[in-house]
Scaffold this active site. Structure first.
Site, PDB file in Angstrom:
ATOM      1  N   LYS A 127      71.139  27.217  20.606  1.00 58.22           N
ATOM      2  CA  LYS A 127      69.962  26.384  20.845  1.00 58.22           C
ATOM      3  C   LYS A 127      70.349  24.959  21.219  1.00 58.22           C
ATOM      4  O   LYS A 127      69.812  24.374  22.160  1.00 58.22           O
ATOM      5  CB  LYS A 127      69.056  26.390  19.602  1.00 58.22           C
ATOM      6  CG  LYS A 127      67.726  25.659  19.792  1.00 58.22           C
ATOM      7  CD  LYS A 127      66.655  26.204  18.867  1.00 58.22           C
ATOM      8  CE  LYS A 127      66.824  25.718  17.451  1.00 58.22           C
ATOM      9  NZ  LYS A 127      66.238  24.372  17.257  1.00 58.22           N
TER      10      LYS A 127
ATOM     11  N   GLY B 200      62.339  19.261  17.367  1.00 54.16           N
ATOM     12  CA  GLY B 200      62.849  17.948  16.997  1.00 54.16           C
ATOM     13  C   GLY B 200      64.011  17.526  17.865  1.00 54.16           C
ATOM     14  O   GLY B 200      64.185  16.334  18.155  1.00 54.16           O
TER      15      GLY B 200
ATOM     16  N   ARG C 270      57.758  14.664  11.109  1.00 56.53           N
ATOM     17  CA  ARG C 270      59.212  14.516  10.986  1.00 56.53           C
ATOM     18  C   ARG C 270      59.653  13.114  11.378  1.00 56.53           C
ATOM     19  O   ARG C 270      59.095  12.512  12.295  1.00 56.53           O
ATOM     20  CB  ARG C 270      59.914  15.588  11.826  1.00 56.53           C
ATOM     21  CG  ARG C 270      59.616  16.998  11.306  1.00 56.53           C
ATOM     22  CD  ARG C 270      60.226  18.072  12.156  1.00 56.53           C
ATOM     23  NE  ARG C 270      61.668  18.056  12.092  1.00 56.53           N
ATOM     24  CZ  ARG C 270      62.453  18.900  12.766  1.00 56.53           C
ATOM     25  NH1 ARG C 270      61.903  19.804  13.554  1.00 56.53           N
ATOM     26  NH2 ARG C 270      63.762  18.828  12.649  1.00 56.53           N
TER      27      ARG C 270
ATOM     28  N   ASP D 275      72.002  23.783   9.104  1.00 63.15           N
ATOM     29  CA  ASP D 275      70.948  24.749   9.414  1.00 63.15           C
ATOM     30  C   ASP D 275      71.147  26.088   8.707  1.00 63.15           C
ATOM     31  O   ASP D 275      70.218  26.900   8.652  1.00 63.15           O
ATOM     32  CB  ASP D 275      70.871  24.982  10.926  1.00 63.15           C
ATOM     33  CG  ASP D 275      70.249  23.814  11.662  1.00 63.15           C
ATOM     34  OD1 ASP D 275      69.474  23.054  11.035  1.00 63.15           O
ATOM     35  OD2 ASP D 275      70.542  23.632  12.855  1.00 63.15           O
TER      36      ASP D 275
ATOM     37  N   LYS E 250      63.298  18.833   7.633  1.00 53.01           N
ATOM     38  CA  LYS E 250      63.370  19.797   8.729  1.00 53.01           C
ATOM     39  C   LYS E 250      61.965  20.341   8.997  1.00 53.01           C
ATOM     40  O   LYS E 250      60.969  19.724   8.620  1.00 53.01           O
ATOM     41  CB  LYS E 250      64.358  20.914   8.373  1.00 53.01           C
ATOM     42  CG  LYS E 250      65.804  20.451   8.288  1.00 53.01           C
ATOM     43  CD  LYS E 250      66.356  20.105   9.656  1.00 53.01           C
ATOM     44  CE  LYS E 250      67.840  19.818   9.627  1.00 53.01           C
ATOM     45  NZ  LYS E 250      68.393  19.549  10.975  1.00 53.01           N
TER      46      LYS E 250
ATOM     47  N   ARG F 146      63.156  22.380   3.312  1.00 49.06           N
ATOM     48  CA  ARG F 146      63.881  23.632   3.098  1.00 49.06           C
ATOM     49  C   ARG F 146      64.493  23.728   1.711  1.00 49.06           C
ATOM     50  O   ARG F 146      64.666  24.844   1.198  1.00 49.06           O
ATOM     51  CB  ARG F 146      64.960  23.801   4.177  1.00 49.06           C
ATOM     52  CG  ARG F 146      64.369  24.128   5.538  1.00 49.06           C
ATOM     53  CD  ARG F 146      65.406  24.264   6.622  1.00 49.06           C
ATOM     54  NE  ARG F 146      64.781  24.579   7.908  1.00 49.06           N
ATOM     55  CZ  ARG F 146      65.355  24.438   9.075  1.00 49.06           C
ATOM     56  NH1 ARG F 146      66.602  23.980   9.159  1.00 49.06           N
ATOM     57  NH2 ARG F 146      64.715  24.742  10.188  1.00 49.06           N
TER      58      ARG F 146
END
Length: 425
Positions: A19, A91, A119, A312, A339, A343
Protein backbone atom coordinates in the site's frame (compact mmCIF):
# COMPACT_ATOMS: atom_id res chain seq x y z
CA UNK A 1 -18.27 -12.28 8.42
CA UNK A 2 -18.36 -15.47 10.55
CA UNK A 3 -15.19 -17.42 11.38
CA UNK A 4 -14.86 -20.87 12.91
CA UNK A 5 -11.93 -22.90 14.17
CA UNK A 6 -9.48 -24.23 11.57
CA UNK A 7 -7.79 -27.61 11.90
CA UNK A 8 -4.92 -26.53 9.65
CA UNK A 9 -3.97 -24.04 6.96
CA UNK A 10 -1.99 -25.14 3.93
CA UNK A 11 -1.24 -23.72 0.51
CA UNK A 12 0.29 -20.83 -1.37
CA UNK A 13 -0.99 -17.27 -1.71
CA UNK A 14 0.10 -13.96 -3.20
CA UNK A 15 -0.93 -10.92 -1.18
CA UNK A 16 -1.82 -7.59 -2.83
CA UNK A 17 0.78 -4.97 -3.67
CA UNK A 18 2.34 -2.85 -0.95
CA UNK A 19 0.00 0.00 0.00
CA UNK A 20 2.74 2.46 0.95
CA UNK A 21 4.66 1.89 -2.28
CA UNK A 22 1.52 2.02 -4.42
CA UNK A 23 0.60 5.48 -3.08
CA UNK A 24 4.09 6.77 -3.81
CA UNK A 25 4.14 5.50 -7.39
CA UNK A 26 1.19 7.76 -8.19
CA UNK A 27 2.64 10.81 -6.44
CA UNK A 28 6.15 10.53 -7.87
CA UNK A 29 4.88 9.36 -11.24
CA UNK A 30 2.79 12.54 -11.41
CA UNK A 31 5.82 14.72 -10.57
CA UNK A 32 8.09 12.94 -13.04
CA UNK A 33 8.52 13.74 -16.70
CA UNK A 34 7.25 11.01 -19.00
CA UNK A 35 5.38 7.79 -18.41
CA UNK A 36 5.54 5.62 -15.30
CA UNK A 37 4.23 2.06 -15.62
CA UNK A 38 3.32 0.28 -12.38
CA UNK A 39 2.73 -3.45 -12.08
CA UNK A 40 1.31 -4.99 -8.92
CA UNK A 41 -0.46 -1.78 -7.86
CA UNK A 42 -2.77 -2.25 -4.87
CA UNK A 43 -6.37 -1.93 -6.07
CA UNK A 44 -7.58 -1.01 -2.58
CA UNK A 45 -9.81 1.94 -1.71
CA UNK A 46 -7.00 4.00 -0.17
CA UNK A 47 -4.75 3.82 -3.22
CA UNK A 48 -7.66 4.48 -5.55
CA UNK A 49 -8.24 7.69 -3.58
CA UNK A 50 -4.70 8.78 -4.45
CA UNK A 51 -5.35 8.08 -8.14
CA UNK A 52 -8.55 10.13 -7.94
CA UNK A 53 -6.85 13.11 -6.29
CA UNK A 54 -4.02 13.33 -8.81
CA UNK A 55 -6.43 12.79 -11.67
CA UNK A 56 -8.30 15.88 -10.45
CA UNK A 57 -5.01 17.81 -10.66
CA UNK A 58 -4.62 17.14 -14.36
CA UNK A 59 -2.61 13.91 -14.36
CA UNK A 60 -3.67 11.29 -16.91
CA UNK A 61 -3.74 7.94 -15.06
CA UNK A 62 -4.88 4.77 -16.79
CA UNK A 63 -5.82 1.99 -14.39
CA UNK A 64 -5.88 -1.38 -16.14
CA UNK A 65 -6.01 -3.28 -12.81
CA UNK A 66 -2.89 -5.32 -13.56
CA UNK A 67 -0.99 -2.22 -14.72
CA UNK A 68 -1.34 1.45 -13.85
CA UNK A 69 0.08 4.00 -16.31
CA UNK A 70 0.82 7.53 -15.10
CA UNK A 71 1.62 10.24 -17.62
CA UNK A 72 3.67 12.62 -15.53
CA UNK A 73 3.95 16.34 -16.22
CA UNK A 74 7.11 17.12 -14.27
CA UNK A 75 7.70 18.79 -10.93
CA UNK A 76 5.58 21.85 -11.78
CA UNK A 77 2.91 20.20 -13.93
CA UNK A 78 -0.02 19.88 -11.50
CA UNK A 79 -3.05 22.09 -12.10
CA UNK A 80 -5.69 23.46 -9.75
CA UNK A 81 -8.34 20.81 -9.05
CA UNK A 82 -11.93 21.48 -9.94
CA UNK A 83 -13.44 20.88 -6.53
CA UNK A 84 -12.36 19.40 -3.20
CA UNK A 85 -9.72 16.65 -3.03
CA UNK A 86 -11.32 13.75 -1.13
CA UNK A 87 -8.82 11.22 0.28
CA UNK A 88 -11.53 8.87 1.58
CA UNK A 89 -10.06 6.86 4.47
CA UNK A 90 -6.44 7.35 3.45
CA UNK A 91 -4.24 9.10 5.99
CA UNK A 92 -1.23 8.40 3.78
CA UNK A 93 -2.79 10.34 0.90
CA UNK A 94 -3.83 13.21 3.15
CA UNK A 95 -0.52 13.72 4.89
CA UNK A 96 2.00 13.03 2.13
CA UNK A 97 0.04 14.83 -0.59
CA UNK A 98 -0.17 17.91 1.66
CA UNK A 99 3.60 18.28 1.30
CA UNK A 100 3.19 18.50 -2.47
CA UNK A 101 0.14 20.78 -2.33
CA UNK A 102 1.92 23.20 0.01
CA UNK A 103 4.19 24.33 -2.83
CA UNK A 104 1.68 24.53 -5.69
CA UNK A 105 0.68 27.87 -7.31
CA UNK A 106 -2.97 27.31 -6.45
CA UNK A 107 -5.35 26.82 -3.52
CA UNK A 108 -6.80 23.45 -2.57
CA UNK A 109 -9.19 22.03 -0.02
CA UNK A 110 -8.53 18.50 1.20
CA UNK A 111 -11.02 16.35 3.10
CA UNK A 112 -11.82 12.72 3.83
CA UNK A 113 -14.27 10.44 5.58
CA UNK A 114 -15.37 10.66 9.22
CA UNK A 115 -12.28 8.76 10.38
CA UNK A 116 -9.87 11.06 8.52
CA UNK A 117 -11.60 14.09 10.00
CA UNK A 118 -10.60 12.86 13.48
CA UNK A 119 -6.99 11.94 12.73
CA UNK A 120 -4.19 14.38 13.68
CA UNK A 121 -2.88 16.57 10.87
CA UNK A 122 -1.03 19.00 13.11
CA UNK A 123 2.02 16.77 12.83
CA UNK A 124 2.39 17.77 9.15
CA UNK A 125 0.92 21.25 9.46
CA UNK A 126 3.64 22.33 11.88
CA UNK A 127 6.72 21.50 9.76
CA UNK A 128 5.10 22.60 6.51
CA UNK A 129 4.21 25.94 8.11
CA UNK A 130 7.82 26.29 9.21
CA UNK A 131 8.76 25.94 5.54
CA UNK A 132 6.43 28.80 4.65
CA UNK A 133 3.30 26.86 3.78
CA UNK A 134 -0.14 28.33 4.30
CA UNK A 135 -2.09 25.36 5.64
CA UNK A 136 -5.02 25.61 8.03
CA UNK A 137 -7.56 23.28 9.60
CA UNK A 138 -10.98 24.54 8.52
CA UNK A 139 -12.54 23.52 11.86
CA UNK A 140 -9.50 24.73 13.85
CA UNK A 141 -8.97 21.29 15.39
CA UNK A 142 -5.74 20.28 13.58
CA UNK A 143 -7.72 17.75 11.55
CA UNK A 144 -9.13 17.63 8.04
CA UNK A 145 -10.69 19.27 6.17
CA UNK A 146 -7.62 21.36 5.37
CA UNK A 147 -7.25 24.51 3.33
CA UNK A 148 -3.89 24.76 1.58
CA UNK A 149 -2.83 27.95 -0.17
CA UNK A 150 0.28 27.06 -2.16
CA UNK A 151 3.28 29.22 -1.28
CA UNK A 152 7.03 29.50 -1.98
CA UNK A 153 8.85 27.24 0.49
CA UNK A 154 12.18 27.42 2.28
CA UNK A 155 14.23 24.45 3.41
CA UNK A 156 14.29 23.39 7.06
CA UNK A 157 15.93 20.73 9.20
CA UNK A 158 12.99 19.29 11.10
CA UNK A 159 13.36 17.15 14.22
CA UNK A 160 10.25 15.01 14.25
CA UNK A 161 8.74 14.02 17.60
CA UNK A 162 7.47 10.76 16.13
CA UNK A 163 8.99 8.19 13.80
CA UNK A 164 6.42 8.61 11.04
CA UNK A 165 7.00 7.95 7.36
CA UNK A 166 3.97 10.08 6.53
CA UNK A 167 5.43 13.11 8.34
CA UNK A 168 8.89 12.51 6.89
CA UNK A 169 7.54 12.05 3.37
CA UNK A 170 5.38 15.17 3.49
CA UNK A 171 8.42 17.25 4.42
CA UNK A 172 10.76 15.62 1.89
CA UNK A 173 8.29 16.02 -0.96
CA UNK A 174 7.73 19.65 0.02
CA UNK A 175 11.51 19.94 0.01
CA UNK A 176 11.56 19.13 -3.71
CA UNK A 177 10.07 22.60 -4.25
CA UNK A 178 11.95 24.47 -1.48
CA UNK A 179 14.95 26.76 -1.60
CA UNK A 180 17.89 24.81 -0.14
CA UNK A 181 18.29 21.28 1.19
CA UNK A 182 15.54 19.94 3.43
CA UNK A 183 16.27 17.41 6.20
CA UNK A 184 14.18 15.36 8.60
CA UNK A 185 15.60 13.71 11.72
CA UNK A 186 13.47 11.08 13.46
CA UNK A 187 13.80 9.43 16.88
CA UNK A 188 13.95 6.09 15.02
CA UNK A 189 14.04 5.36 11.29
CA UNK A 190 10.53 4.99 9.88
CA UNK A 191 9.75 3.18 6.62
CA UNK A 192 11.91 4.58 3.82
CA UNK A 193 9.90 3.91 0.66
CA UNK A 194 9.84 7.60 -0.26
CA UNK A 195 13.63 7.88 -0.11
CA UNK A 196 14.11 4.71 -2.16
CA UNK A 197 11.61 5.70 -4.83
CA UNK A 198 12.84 9.29 -5.06
CA UNK A 199 16.33 7.97 -5.82
CA UNK A 200 14.91 5.52 -8.36
CA UNK A 201 13.12 8.37 -10.16
CA UNK A 202 16.28 10.51 -10.19
CA UNK A 203 16.03 12.53 -7.00
CA UNK A 204 19.00 13.49 -4.81
CA UNK A 205 18.35 11.90 -1.39
CA UNK A 206 20.93 11.18 1.30
CA UNK A 207 20.27 9.21 4.48
CA UNK A 208 22.66 9.29 7.43
CA UNK A 209 21.51 7.56 10.61
CA UNK A 210 17.97 8.76 11.35
CA UNK A 211 18.28 11.85 9.12
CA UNK A 212 17.10 12.02 5.50
CA UNK A 213 18.02 14.99 3.29
CA UNK A 214 16.60 15.93 -0.10
CA UNK A 215 17.90 18.47 -2.64
CA UNK A 216 15.42 20.71 -4.47
CA UNK A 217 14.33 20.92 -8.10
CA UNK A 218 15.32 17.46 -9.33
CA UNK A 219 14.43 16.29 -12.80
CA UNK A 220 12.39 13.20 -12.03
CA UNK A 221 11.91 10.74 -14.89
CA UNK A 222 9.10 8.21 -15.34
CA UNK A 223 10.06 4.62 -14.53
CA UNK A 224 8.93 1.01 -14.68
CA UNK A 225 7.90 -0.04 -11.15
CA UNK A 226 6.96 -3.48 -9.85
CA UNK A 227 5.22 -3.27 -6.48
CA UNK A 228 6.04 -6.19 -4.14
CA UNK A 229 3.44 -7.85 -1.95
CA UNK A 230 2.59 -5.89 1.20
CA UNK A 231 4.21 -7.33 4.33
CA UNK A 232 1.43 -5.75 6.38
CA UNK A 233 -1.07 -7.89 4.45
CA UNK A 234 1.19 -10.94 4.68
CA UNK A 235 1.32 -10.49 8.47
CA UNK A 236 -2.13 -12.01 8.99
CA UNK A 237 -1.12 -15.20 7.21
CA UNK A 238 2.23 -15.28 8.99
CA UNK A 239 0.39 -15.18 12.33
CA UNK A 240 -2.21 -17.69 11.16
CA UNK A 241 0.43 -20.11 9.92
CA UNK A 242 2.28 -19.96 13.24
CA UNK A 243 -0.72 -20.46 15.56
CA UNK A 244 -2.98 -22.91 13.68
CA UNK A 245 -1.67 -26.48 14.22
CA UNK A 246 -0.25 -28.51 11.34
CA UNK A 247 -0.08 -25.47 9.06
CA UNK A 248 2.32 -24.61 6.27
CA UNK A 249 1.80 -21.47 4.15
CA UNK A 250 3.95 -20.03 1.38
CA UNK A 251 3.42 -16.30 0.79
CA UNK A 252 4.89 -15.27 -2.55
CA UNK A 253 6.92 -12.16 -3.45
CA UNK A 254 6.59 -10.10 -0.27
CA UNK A 255 8.49 -6.86 0.39
CA UNK A 256 11.01 -7.33 3.20
CA UNK A 257 12.38 -3.78 3.38
CA UNK A 258 14.40 -3.60 6.64
CA UNK A 259 12.29 -0.64 7.80
CA UNK A 260 9.19 -2.86 7.51
CA UNK A 261 10.34 -6.35 8.53
CA UNK A 262 9.80 -6.08 12.29
CA UNK A 263 7.00 -8.66 12.13
CA UNK A 264 9.50 -11.24 10.86
CA UNK A 265 12.07 -10.43 13.53
CA UNK A 266 9.48 -10.57 16.33
CA UNK A 267 8.00 -13.87 15.15
CA UNK A 268 11.44 -15.46 14.85
CA UNK A 269 12.45 -14.21 18.30
CA UNK A 270 9.27 -15.79 19.69
CA UNK A 271 10.31 -19.12 18.13
CA UNK A 272 8.38 -18.92 14.90
CA UNK A 273 9.42 -21.23 12.05
CA UNK A 274 9.81 -18.71 9.21
CA UNK A 275 12.07 -19.18 6.18
CA UNK A 276 12.80 -16.59 3.49
CA UNK A 277 13.15 -18.05 0.00
CA UNK A 278 13.95 -16.58 -3.43
CA UNK A 279 15.31 -13.28 -2.11
CA UNK A 280 15.36 -10.58 -4.75
CA UNK A 281 15.52 -6.85 -5.34
CA UNK A 282 13.04 -4.81 -7.37
CA UNK A 283 13.41 -1.05 -7.83
CA UNK A 284 15.57 -0.91 -4.70
CA UNK A 285 13.02 -2.82 -2.59
CA UNK A 286 14.00 -6.23 -1.19
CA UNK A 287 11.56 -9.11 -1.68
CA UNK A 288 11.26 -12.79 -0.75
CA UNK A 289 8.85 -15.69 -0.57
CA UNK A 290 7.92 -16.32 3.08
CA UNK A 291 7.44 -19.94 4.22
CA UNK A 292 5.60 -20.21 7.56
CA UNK A 293 5.04 -23.35 9.62
CA UNK A 294 3.10 -23.79 12.86
CA UNK A 295 5.35 -23.32 15.87
CA UNK A 296 5.61 -23.32 19.64
CA UNK A 297 5.99 -19.69 20.64
CA UNK A 298 7.37 -17.90 23.69
CA UNK A 299 6.40 -14.42 24.89
CA UNK A 300 8.87 -11.55 24.54
CA UNK A 301 9.10 -7.79 25.12
CA UNK A 302 8.50 -5.63 22.03
CA UNK A 303 9.39 -1.94 22.10
CA UNK A 304 11.85 0.79 21.15
CA UNK A 305 13.32 1.11 17.68
CA UNK A 306 11.53 -1.96 16.30
CA UNK A 307 8.07 -0.42 16.77
CA UNK A 308 8.12 1.80 13.63
CA UNK A 309 9.02 -1.31 11.59
CA UNK A 310 5.84 -3.14 12.67
CA UNK A 311 3.41 -0.43 13.77
CA UNK A 312 0.63 -1.67 11.45
CA UNK A 313 1.18 -5.27 12.49
CA UNK A 314 0.68 -4.83 16.25
CA UNK A 315 -3.00 -5.88 16.18
CA UNK A 316 -1.96 -9.15 14.52
CA UNK A 317 0.96 -9.53 16.96
CA UNK A 318 -1.44 -9.10 19.88
CA UNK A 319 -3.37 -12.11 18.56
CA UNK A 320 -0.13 -14.06 18.11
CA UNK A 321 0.89 -13.36 21.71
CA UNK A 322 -2.26 -15.07 23.01
CA UNK A 323 -0.78 -18.36 21.76
CA UNK A 324 2.72 -17.90 23.13
CA UNK A 325 3.92 -19.37 26.42
CA UNK A 326 4.47 -16.75 29.07
CA UNK A 327 4.16 -12.99 28.95
CA UNK A 328 4.41 -10.66 25.96
CA UNK A 329 4.85 -6.94 26.60
CA UNK A 330 4.16 -4.43 23.82
CA UNK A 331 5.27 -0.87 24.62
CA UNK A 332 6.16 2.43 22.92
CA UNK A 333 3.13 1.98 20.65
CA UNK A 334 1.01 5.02 21.58
CA UNK A 335 0.89 5.89 17.85
CA UNK A 336 -1.79 3.17 17.51
CA UNK A 337 -4.24 5.40 19.36
CA UNK A 338 -4.55 7.69 16.33
CA UNK A 339 -4.95 5.20 13.50
CA UNK A 340 -8.27 4.35 11.79
CA UNK A 341 -9.41 3.40 15.29
CA UNK A 342 -7.73 3.48 18.70
CA UNK A 343 -6.13 0.14 17.94
CA UNK A 344 -4.66 -0.31 21.42
CA UNK A 345 -8.05 -0.02 23.11
CA UNK A 346 -9.81 -2.09 20.46
CA UNK A 347 -7.27 -4.94 20.65
CA UNK A 348 -7.46 -5.08 24.45
CA UNK A 349 -11.25 -4.93 24.53
CA UNK A 350 -11.80 -7.45 21.74
CA UNK A 351 -9.25 -9.97 23.01
CA UNK A 352 -10.71 -9.63 26.52
CA UNK A 353 -14.12 -10.41 25.03
CA UNK A 354 -12.56 -13.57 23.57
CA UNK A 355 -11.23 -14.62 27.03
CA UNK A 356 -7.59 -13.56 26.58
CA UNK A 357 -5.51 -12.54 29.59
CA UNK A 358 -4.64 -9.02 28.42
CA UNK A 359 -4.08 -5.72 30.21
CA UNK A 360 -3.86 -2.25 28.70
CA UNK A 361 -0.94 0.07 29.45
CA UNK A 362 -0.44 3.73 28.54
CA UNK A 363 1.49 2.86 25.38
CA UNK A 364 0.76 -0.78 24.71
CA UNK A 365 -0.46 -3.95 26.39
CA UNK A 366 0.60 -6.98 28.43
CA UNK A 367 -0.58 -10.40 27.28
CA UNK A 368 -0.24 -13.64 29.22
CA UNK A 369 -0.52 -16.37 26.63
CA UNK A 370 -2.08 -19.79 26.89
CA UNK A 371 -5.68 -19.03 27.80
CA UNK A 372 -8.14 -20.56 25.26
CA UNK A 373 -10.03 -18.04 23.14
CA UNK A 374 -13.79 -18.13 22.72
CA UNK A 375 -15.78 -16.83 19.79
CA UNK A 376 -17.39 -13.42 20.16
CA UNK A 377 -19.24 -10.76 18.20
CA UNK A 378 -16.70 -8.03 17.44
CA UNK A 379 -17.06 -4.66 15.73
CA UNK A 380 -14.26 -3.90 13.28
CA UNK A 381 -14.67 -0.16 14.02
CA UNK A 382 -14.38 0.15 10.21
CA UNK A 383 -10.64 -0.54 10.66
CA UNK A 384 -9.27 -2.97 8.09
CA UNK A 385 -6.39 -4.13 10.29
CA UNK A 386 -8.71 -4.86 13.20
CA UNK A 387 -11.07 -6.86 10.97
CA UNK A 388 -8.27 -9.01 9.54
CA UNK A 389 -6.48 -9.54 12.86
CA UNK A 390 -9.63 -10.81 14.57
CA UNK A 391 -10.55 -12.96 11.61
CA UNK A 392 -7.26 -14.75 12.33
CA UNK A 393 -8.09 -14.93 16.04
CA UNK A 394 -11.37 -16.59 15.06
CA UNK A 395 -9.46 -19.46 13.46
CA UNK A 396 -8.27 -20.52 16.91
CA UNK A 397 -11.35 -19.68 18.99
CA UNK A 398 -14.02 -22.10 20.18
CA UNK A 399 -17.43 -21.44 18.64
CA UNK A 400 -18.11 -18.73 16.09
CA UNK A 401 -16.40 -15.36 15.82
CA UNK A 402 -18.44 -12.70 14.03
CA UNK A 403 -16.69 -9.64 12.59
CA UNK A 404 -19.16 -6.79 12.13
CA UNK A 405 -18.53 -4.28 9.32
CA UNK A 406 -16.06 -6.77 7.89
CA UNK A 407 -16.08 -5.27 4.38
CA UNK A 408 -13.67 -2.55 5.51
CA UNK A 409 -10.85 -4.89 4.44
CA UNK A 410 -11.32 -3.50 0.91
CA UNK A 411 -9.20 -0.54 2.04
CA UNK A 412 -6.04 -2.64 1.74
CA UNK A 413 -6.92 -6.27 0.91
CA UNK A 414 -10.14 -6.78 -1.11
CA UNK A 415 -9.61 -10.56 -1.52
CA UNK A 416 -8.61 -11.24 2.11
CA UNK A 417 -11.51 -13.52 3.07
CA UNK A 418 -11.30 -15.47 -0.18
CA UNK A 419 -7.56 -16.02 0.27
CA UNK A 420 -8.10 -17.12 3.87
CA UNK A 421 -10.82 -19.57 2.82
CA UNK A 422 -8.50 -21.06 0.19
CA UNK A 423 -6.07 -22.15 2.91
CA UNK A 424 -8.56 -23.72 5.33
CA UNK A 425 -8.57 -27.49 5.33
Amino acid sequence: MNLTKASKLTGEITVPGDKSISHRTIMLGALAKGTTQVKGFLQGADCLSTIDCFGKMGIDIENKKDTVIIKGKGLHGLTKPNGILDVGNSGTTARIMSGILAAQPFKTELTGDASIQKRPMGRIMEPLSQMGASITSIHNNNCAPLHINGSPLSAIHYHSKVASAQVKSAILLAGLFAEGKTSVTEPYVSRNHTEIMLKYFGGDVITVGTTATVSPNPVLTGQQVTVPGDISSAAYFIVAGLIVPNSEILIKNVGINPTRDGILRVCQEMGGNITLLNKNDANGEQTADILVKSSELTGIEIGGSIIPTLIDEIPAISVLACFAKGKTVIKDAAELKVKESNRLDVCVNHLSAMNADITATDDGMIINGGRPLHGAVLDSKLDHRIAMSFAIAGLMADGTTTIQNSDCVTISYPSFYADLASLKK
